[in-house]
Each structure stands twice: as C-alpha cells, then as structure tokens.
Design a protein around this motif. Structure first.
Motif: not given
Lengths: 406, 235
Positions: B87, B107, B54, B110, A316-323, B93, B78-79, B81-82, B75
């Motif tokens: 989602f 979110p 993803l 991050y 989940l953390r990765q999905a919401i943007g954690a690098e 989750h 990831a940016r 997505r951020k 990475d």
C-alpha cells in the motif's frame, strides 16, 4: 512475527514517548513502593514487639499471686494483690520435669543514693537463676551467688541505666557503695543493656539477694512472682499444667477455679501481640493496595489514550499484514512492560523508603522477600488486567477507519 | 491475475442500506499499470479497499492470483495483505519516531523474517524507490514530503507484492514532487510491477496505461490511455 521482534516493538513503543511512559509508570511506582514500605513498617514493628517479648525471657511462664478476696464476699482487690506465693513454692517448682530454671522475684520501688547522686527505681529481690529465666547477661563484675543469698549479703547488681544515673555515663560502679533505705550495699556487677523493653525496663533496675529483700524490705517470706523457664517451647503447656497442679496441691486448694495464683504463658502474650501487629500490617497493606489499584487504573487510562493516539499506526500495521494477536500482543506487552518496570522501580523506592524510615525516623522496618514477590506479581497482573481491555480495543479497530482517523 | 466479477458493496446504517458499488467487473493482468479514477463519493476508495483485501465485497467475487478472497475472515485477509499487497497512502502513514529503514522493514517483521534479511531487503527497496543510502538511518520525521512518499513506496515494495496499490499518492505533494513520485511508479511498472493508482485527478490518471472510471458505484469507462504522460524520477 518472531517473539524477539515483538519484544523490540514493545520496547520501542514504550521508549519512543518517555515522558508519557514515565508518568504512566509513576502510579505503579508509588503503589508498589507504598506496599513495600508499609509492609516493611508492619513487619518491622512485629519483629520489634516479638523482640520485646523475647527480652523478658524465652519459654517463660510467669506465676503471679491471684486475687485477694474478703471472706465470703466477692470483692476483688485485683490480680496479684494476694500474697500467696512463697520462696518454698519457687523451690518446689524447680523440681518439675521440663523446667530449666526458676527465679522468685519481689519488686519494691525505692530511693537509691550514691555519692550524692540519687534516683528512684525498682529493686528486684531474686536469685541467681534470674539470669537464666530472664535471659540477662552481666557486663561487668558478677551476679550474686546462692552463698550470698544464704548469708544475706548486702550486695547489689545494677542495670546500666541506673549506673549512668548514679555514677555518670559509663562510670565505674563495681565496688562502689550505694544506699537503699539507709542500708549500705556494695555494687558487685552491672548487667548488660537489653534496650528499653515494653513491660519493665530491666536496664533501670537494682538486683539484690531475695533473702535481703524479704528480711529488710518486705518482712516476710512471700514473693511477688515466680518466673519459670521451660526447657523448650514444646513443653510449655505441659509445664504450665504441672505448675498449676503442684501449686494447687501445695496450697491445699481442690477447685482450680479458686486458685490463689495464675500462670501466664509467654507464648500467649506473644500471640496476642502478634495478632495486634497483624491487624496493623493488614491495615497498612490495604491502604497501599488501594494506591496500587489506582495506579493500575492509571495504566489503563494511559493505554486507552495511547490506543486512540496511535489509531492510524494501528491501521497501518493492520494494512501491512499484522494479525489481531500481534496487535493485542504489542499493546498488552507495552502495558505489562510499563507495570513491570514501574514495579521494579517501586521495589527499589520501597526499599529506600523503608531504609530511610529506619535510618532517619527510628521506625523499625523489615522488608520481607514475600512482600517483594507479592508486589512484583501484583504489578504484572495489573499490567495484564488493565492492559487487556485497551489492547483488545486496538485489535478490534477496523483498518479502513483506523487509517482515516484524524 | 486480478479478477473482479459483479462486485457489490453495501453499507448499512440503521435501516438505511447504501449501495456503494453496484456490480463492478474487470480484470487486471500481471505487469499492468492502471488508474482507477472517479470523483469523491464514487466508490473508488471502497473498490480500493476490496482490491487491497482490507474489506470484502457484499456480493460478487474477487480473485487475486487465482484465489478467491472475497469471503475470507479478517486474519486470513491480513495474511493476504502481508504476502501480496503493497500500500501507498496519501498520508504516507510512516512511524514518525522510527528510522527510515525500520519503517520499510516493518511488513517483513510481521512476515517473521530475520533482522539481517529484513534490513537487506529494506535497503534494496529503498534504493528501488529512489532514496539514497545516506538517509536510511534518518528518522522519518526529518524527511521532506517527497522523501516520505518514497519511503512509503519502498515499504510497499519490500514484501515483493503482487500488486502495488497507491491511494492518491500525490495528494499531499506539490506538483513537482508529485511528478517525481509518478515517475517512480512508471519506472517500477517498466521493471514489471503491477501498479494500481487510485485518484480523482485526470492529470495523475493519465500517467497509467489504462484508465478505469468509476461513477456512482459503477464502472463507466475502461480504456487504454492513448496519450500517456511520462515522467522521470531521476534526481
């Protein structure tokens, strides 16, 4: 991600499962506590042995008679068996530069009687310089003087243990009469307690003028040993060399190998003893080190379990943007927080154990700051080392699979 | 705004190469509400992963907001997505031992936003998702399924994303609560959000304006939904 937020996430990660975090820390707590306590025991015994050695005197050189050899044959009767040192030797040694005090000593074991009580202890015939060479203090009365030596005065100074044995605990001894070998001595002083020192117990000793000792007990002018106090530690080897040279000359011996005496240097005794305690400390520390290592592996094990358990959270953390770095930072941070917290608790516990050993078991302990620093550093490093692999594993998770993980 | 062109996706397992997506192309405009529908194994989840940054396509291009993101390193993804994607998952989750507010604000953490701003925006998002303020400090483990999904929707909205991707958002809910959640998506759409709903249920898909049907890795149908079901999320 801000560093303060990362710290907060780390704290929440650790504090949200207190039982597990506590159990994980326990390994480190025990490891660090045992390192601190074991090193404290090691340091304590080292300090105790050093204190014992100091109690024989400081900057002390002991001159002892050499081996007695039969003419032409090499049968040795053992060190100190020869009678080769005289009071004149002692007087001569006092003139060496760098010597601050010299006391000849002759010891004899005798039965002592006082007021119907009696005890068997060692009688030391010596001079007033003994107080200085042996760092001895007088608690009551006074020590005998050079004048009393010259007049062969039948006076005695007794140790506190002897006083307790003869006159009862803390009894009044000064002015009382004691009998040694049917001769009456007047007690003129009691020495201050030094504690049981390892070699000879100076608290259970009777001191008499050396002239009385040689006239009535040994019948000659020989002395058992001569204690020489050097002015300071730096001059000890110089003084040792001078003593050897002077005595060889006085005894008319050309070859130093044939010397009929030997000179023991207190710092040699001290360094031999401290190397023994060093080994002892090292042994204890390595046992403690192993328990620390086991604690570290425990941390790694728990962190791996944590990573597996929290796979979906990581996804989940990765999905919401954690690098990746942020995931590594969180899990590594959690491991380090656990070890550092465990380390701090361990230091406290180690202190407690060290204190308890001293208070209740009588084991001398001494917590060195260096061992506290070492333990703390080691626990932080353990967190880093054993936390890195699980953290890496967390960051390498594929977010899609991590989210689906059951 | 979203442009998917000839996207293919292969999965290799040893020597076997399985082609999950076989050249899919479509566009989504800003403010659209579309449903991607297909049976399980059709490739819709894989498509959703690519749309949600993803995963990256084996071949073809995917541009989001005019930027091709089909070959970015992890990475970078990831940016994306951020910044651009929200989602909503079937399984919610949520972090169970954290408060509603913290879950929604996650979110933004991050994104490096200040606490006060994070909490302000999380509250707004929660109200927009229909969760009243008195529950904001509850632990998520104390909520009902419908409330959990609202928290998850709020979390998807909090970074003001270009698209909201909902993967079977009603799959774990009873039909009444499911309707409420669908009503929420319809309201968000009415407010101008771009919403992509992934589902295998025709009933759920019928709430969207436009329905894409995927079968065996191919886009077999792309139609305007003439008979749109409407729901309200008024509580």
């Amino acid at each position: 991600m801000k560093i303060t937020d990362l710290c907060e996430e780390i704290w929440l990660g650790v504090s949200s499962n207190k039982t597990r975090s506590g159990l994980t820390m326990l390994g480190i707590v025990i490891g660090i506590a045992s390192v601190i306590a074991m090193l404290a025991v090691g340091q304590g015994s080292k300090a105790q042995i050093e204190a014992n050695i100091q109690s024989i005197g400081s900057n002390l050189l002991l001159v002892q008679p050499g081996f007695q050899r039969g003419a032409g044959i090499s049968v040795s009767a053992g060190r100190g068996s020869a009678q080769s040192l005289t009071r004149e030797d002692a007087t001569a040694l006092a003139s060496i530069s760098g010597v601050s005090a010299v006391s000849p000593e002759t010891t004899s074991r005798q039965q002592i009687v006082a007021k119907g009580q009696n005890t068997n202890t060692s009688i030391v015939g010596t001079t007033p310089a003994y107080l200085e060479t042996r760092n001895l203090n007088i608690a009551e009365g006074s020590f005998f003087t050079d004048a009393q030596i010259a007049s062969r005065g039948k006076v005695a100074v007794i140790g506190p243990t002897t006083r307790d044995d003869l006159f009862g605990e803390g009894g009044d001894a000064v002015g009382q009469k004691i009998r040694i070998k049917n001769m009456e001595f007047t007690v003129i002083g009691v020495t201050a307690a030094k504690g049981g020192s390892g070699f000879t117990n100076q608290d259970d000793t009777v001191f008499i003028p050396i002239s009385v000792m040689s006239t009535y007990f040994t019948g000659n002018d020989m002395v058992g040993s001569i204690a020489v106090k050097a002015a300071n530690q730096e001059r000890m080897s110089e003084v040792q060399a001078s003593i050897t040279a002077l005595l060889l000359q006085r005894h008319g011996i050309a070859d130093p190998q044939q010397a009929d005496f030997s000179v023991l240097n207190q710092s040699d005794i001290a360094s031999a003893a401290s190397s023994a305690t060093q080994t002892f400390t090292l042994l204890l520390a390595s046992i403690a080190g192993i328990s620390l290592l086991v604690g570290g592996i425990g941390i790694m094990n728990m962190m791996l379990t944590t990573v597996t358990e929290r796979t979906r959270e990581i996804g989940l953390r990765q999905a919401i943007g954690a690098e990746k770095e942020e995931i590594v930072g969180q899990f590594l941070g959690e491991a380090i927080l656990l070890t550092v917290l465990g380390g701090l608790i361990g230091i406290g516990l180690g202190y407690g154990i060290a204190w308890g050993l001293q208070a209740f078991m009588g084991t001398k302990t001494q917590v060195a700051w260096s061992s506290v620093g070492l333990a703390f550093g080691v626990s932080a490093v353990i967190g880093l080392v054993f936390g890195y692999y699980p953290a890496r594993r967390a960051a390498k998770l594929n977010p899609i699979q991590a989210l689906k993980y059951e | 705004m979203i442009e998917v062109k000839n996207v293919t996706k292969d999965y290799t397992n040893g020597n076997d190469v399985a082609r999950i997506l076989k050249g899919v192309s479509f566009q989504v405009q800003k403010g659209e509400f579309i449903a991607i529908m297909g049976p399980s194994g059709s490739g819709k989840s894989t498509l959703m992963h690519i749309l949600g940054a993803l995963d990256t396509p084996t071949d073809g291009t995917y541009s989001l907001d005019g930027k091709d993101i089909s070959a970015l390193p992890e990475d970078e993804l990831a940016r994306i997505r951020k910044a651009k994607i929200g989602f909503v998952f079937q399984a919610f989750h949520l972090l169970p031992r954290a408060t509603v507010l913290r879950n929604v604000a996650l979110p933004l953490l991050y994104a490096g936003m200040d606490r006060a701003d994070r909490e302000g925006r999380a509250k707004e998002a929660l109200l927009a998702a229909g969760l009243e303020e008195e529950r904001h400090l509850h632990l998520t483990s104390q909520l009902s399924g419908g409330q959990m999904q609202r928290v998850a929707i709020a979390r998807a909205l909090v970074n003001d994303p270009a698209i909201v991707l909902a993967d079977e958002p009603t799959g774990n809910l009873d039909s009444k609560t499911g309707d409420l959640v669908l009503g929420t998506f319809q309201r968000l759409h009415a407010q101008g959000r771009t919403v992509i709903l992934i589902t295998h249920e025709p009933y759920v898909a019928e709430h969207a304006e436009r329905i894409l049907v995927i079968r065996d890795g191919e886009l077999v149908e792309d139609k305007k939904n003439a008979h749109r079901r409407m729901q309200t999320d008024a509580i």
